[in-house]
Design a protein around this motif. Sequence first.
Motif, mmCIF file in Angstrom:
data_model
loop_
_atom_site.group_PDB
_atom_site.id
_atom_site.type_symbol
_atom_site.label_atom_id
_atom_site.label_comp_id
_atom_site.label_asym_id
_atom_site.label_seq_id
_atom_site.Cartn_x
_atom_site.Cartn_y
_atom_site.Cartn_z
ATOM 1 N N THR A 95 -14.684 -46.261 -11.981
ATOM 2 C CA THR A 95 -14.338 -45.116 -12.814
ATOM 3 C C THR A 95 -14.323 -43.830 -12.000
ATOM 4 O O THR A 95 -13.508 -42.941 -12.251
ATOM 5 N N THR A 96 -15.197 -43.720 -11.021
ATOM 6 C CA THR A 96 -15.247 -42.520 -10.188
ATOM 7 C C THR A 96 -13.951 -42.338 -9.413
ATOM 8 O O THR A 96 -13.432 -41.219 -9.317
ATOM 9 N N VAL A 97 -13.412 -43.411 -8.886
ATOM 10 C CA VAL A 97 -12.149 -43.327 -8.140
ATOM 11 C C VAL A 97 -11.010 -42.947 -9.078
ATOM 12 O O VAL A 97 -10.188 -42.082 -8.745
ATOM 13 N N ILE A 98 -10.960 -43.549 -10.239
ATOM 14 C CA ILE A 98 -9.902 -43.217 -11.199
ATOM 15 C C ILE A 98 -10.018 -41.768 -11.656
ATOM 16 O O ILE A 98 -9.024 -41.058 -11.771
ATOM 17 N N PHE A 99 -11.248 -41.301 -11.878
ATOM 18 C CA PHE A 99 -11.449 -39.911 -12.285
ATOM 19 C C PHE A 99 -11.001 -38.950 -11.187
ATOM 20 O O PHE A 99 -10.337 -37.939 -11.463
ATOM 21 N N THR A 100 -11.318 -39.267 -9.940
ATOM 22 C CA THR A 100 -10.909 -38.420 -8.819
ATOM 23 C C THR A 100 -9.386 -38.362 -8.691
ATOM 24 O O THR A 100 -8.812 -37.283 -8.518
ATOM 25 N N ILE A 101 -8.737 -39.502 -8.808
ATOM 26 C CA ILE A 101 -7.275 -39.534 -8.752
ATOM 27 C C ILE A 101 -6.688 -38.732 -9.914
ATOM 28 O O ILE A 101 -5.709 -37.996 -9.745
ATOM 29 N N THR A 102 -7.287 -38.851 -11.089
ATOM 30 C CA THR A 102 -6.793 -38.123 -12.261
ATOM 31 C C THR A 102 -6.884 -36.619 -12.053
ATOM 32 O O THR A 102 -5.932 -35.883 -12.340
ATOM 33 N N VAL A 103 -8.021 -36.147 -11.543
ATOM 34 C CA VAL A 103 -8.195 -34.706 -11.321
ATOM 35 C C VAL A 103 -7.184 -34.198 -10.297
ATOM 36 O O VAL A 103 -6.553 -33.148 -10.504
ATOM 37 N N ILE A 104 -6.996 -34.941 -9.219
ATOM 38 C CA ILE A 104 -6.026 -34.525 -8.197
ATOM 39 C C ILE A 104 -4.617 -34.474 -8.783
ATOM 40 O O ILE A 104 -3.859 -33.522 -8.532
ATOM 41 N N CYS A 105 -4.265 -35.465 -9.592
ATOM 42 C CA CYS A 105 -2.924 -35.491 -10.201
ATOM 43 C C CYS A 105 -2.716 -34.311 -11.143
ATOM 44 O O CYS A 105 -1.648 -33.685 -11.136
ATOM 45 N N TRP A 106 -3.721 -33.998 -11.963
ATOM 46 C CA TRP A 106 -3.572 -32.871 -12.885
ATOM 47 C C TRP A 106 -3.478 -31.550 -12.135
ATOM 48 O O TRP A 106 -2.716 -30.653 -12.532
ATOM 49 N N ILE A 107 -4.238 -31.404 -11.040
ATOM 50 C CA ILE A 107 -4.165 -30.164 -10.260
ATOM 51 C C ILE A 107 -2.778 -30.018 -9.634
ATOM 52 O O ILE A 107 -2.173 -28.931 -9.677
ATOM 53 N N GLU A 108 -2.265 -31.086 -9.048
ATOM 54 C CA GLU A 108 -0.936 -31.030 -8.433
ATOM 55 C C GLU A 108 0.147 -30.755 -9.476
ATOM 56 O O GLU A 108 1.036 -29.931 -9.257
ATOM 57 N N ALA A 109 0.089 -31.437 -10.610
ATOM 58 C CA ALA A 109 1.097 -31.227 -11.657
ATOM 59 C C ALA A 109 1.013 -29.805 -12.198
ATOM 60 O O ALA A 109 2.047 -29.166 -12.455
ATOM 61 N N GLY A 110 -0.189 -29.304 -12.365
ATOM 62 C CA GLY A 110 -0.346 -27.927 -12.839
ATOM 63 C C GLY A 110 0.190 -26.907 -11.858
ATOM 64 O O GLY A 110 0.819 -25.915 -12.241
ATOM 65 N N TYR A 111 -0.049 -27.152 -10.569
ATOM 66 C CA TYR A 111 0.438 -26.226 -9.546
ATOM 67 C C TYR A 111 1.965 -26.193 -9.520
ATOM 68 O O TYR A 111 2.566 -25.117 -9.519
ATOM 69 N N TYR A 112 2.588 -27.370 -9.508
ATOM 70 C CA TYR A 112 4.045 -27.408 -9.482
ATOM 71 C C TYR A 112 4.631 -26.872 -10.789
ATOM 72 O O TYR A 112 5.679 -26.223 -10.788
ATOM 73 N N GLY A 113 3.982 -27.128 -11.896
ATOM 74 C CA GLY A 113 4.451 -26.580 -13.169
ATOM 75 C C GLY A 113 4.366 -25.071 -13.206
ATOM 76 O O GLY A 113 5.266 -24.390 -13.713
ATOM 77 N N TYR A 114 3.282 -24.528 -12.653
ATOM 78 C CA TYR A 114 3.138 -23.076 -12.601
ATOM 79 C C TYR A 114 4.208 -22.461 -11.703
ATOM 80 O O TYR A 114 4.796 -21.429 -12.041
ATOM 81 N N ALA A 115 4.465 -23.105 -10.565
ATOM 82 C CA ALA A 115 5.488 -22.586 -9.649
ATOM 83 C C ALA A 115 6.865 -22.601 -10.306
ATOM 84 O O ALA A 115 7.624 -21.626 -10.205
ATOM 85 N N MET A 116 7.190 -23.691 -10.976
ATOM 86 C CA MET A 116 8.497 -23.779 -11.638
ATOM 87 C C MET A 116 8.584 -22.811 -12.815
ATOM 88 O O MET A 116 9.640 -22.228 -13.060
ATOM 89 N N GLY A 117 7.488 -22.640 -13.532
ATOM 90 C CA GLY A 117 7.510 -21.766 -14.697
ATOM 91 C C GLY A 117 7.568 -20.296 -14.353
ATOM 92 O O GLY A 117 8.132 -19.493 -15.104
ATOM 93 N N SER A 118 6.979 -19.908 -13.224
ATOM 94 C CA SER A 118 6.964 -18.487 -12.883
ATOM 95 C C SER A 118 8.185 -18.067 -12.067
ATOM 96 O O SER A 118 8.672 -16.946 -12.205
ATOM 97 N N ILE A 119 8.702 -18.944 -11.228
ATOM 98 C CA ILE A 119 9.826 -18.580 -10.367
ATOM 99 C C ILE A 119 11.161 -18.999 -10.972
ATOM 100 O O ILE A 119 12.180 -18.337 -10.767
ATOM 101 N N GLY A 120 11.162 -20.058 -11.740
ATOM 102 C CA GLY A 120 12.399 -20.615 -12.275
ATOM 103 C C GLY A 120 13.242 -19.661 -13.100
ATOM 104 O O GLY A 120 14.456 -19.518 -12.832
ATOM 105 N N PRO A 121 12.686 -18.972 -14.097
ATOM 106 C CA PRO A 121 13.515 -18.067 -14.906
ATOM 107 C C PRO A 121 14.135 -16.922 -14.105
ATOM 108 O O PRO A 121 15.293 -16.556 -14.334
#
Length: 105
Positions: A27-53
């Motif tokens: 579970t620790t490995v899955i939780f770590t992968i999940t946190v990394i995935c959410w951070i990466e998705a959030g970062y790319y989403g923020y970049a697309m949302g702020s620069i895209g328009p």
Amino acid sequence: MAMLKNIATLYQKMKSRKRKNWDEVSTTVIFTITVICWIEAGYYGYAMGSIGPEYIKLLNQAGSIPSVPFLVISVIFGFIGISLFIWGFMAKCMTSLLEKRFFSV
């Protein structure tokens, strides 16, 4: 030549090893992968949302035939969008694994 032989040996070992199912991973490995995935998705989403328009506004002001820099930036935005989709999908899958582990009846 010895380095190529070592790489080939490592490749054979990795190819012949027993693959784990996600149910066997801790579970620790899955939780770590999940946190990394959410951070990466959030970062790319923020970049697309702020620069895209702003980019769309500039592209509309440029006219009907965009120049080469606009096309290059469009390709980069496309790759960022694909990366956002992949990280977001992985985050969703890992979150569903954690939900199944902790909250299944």
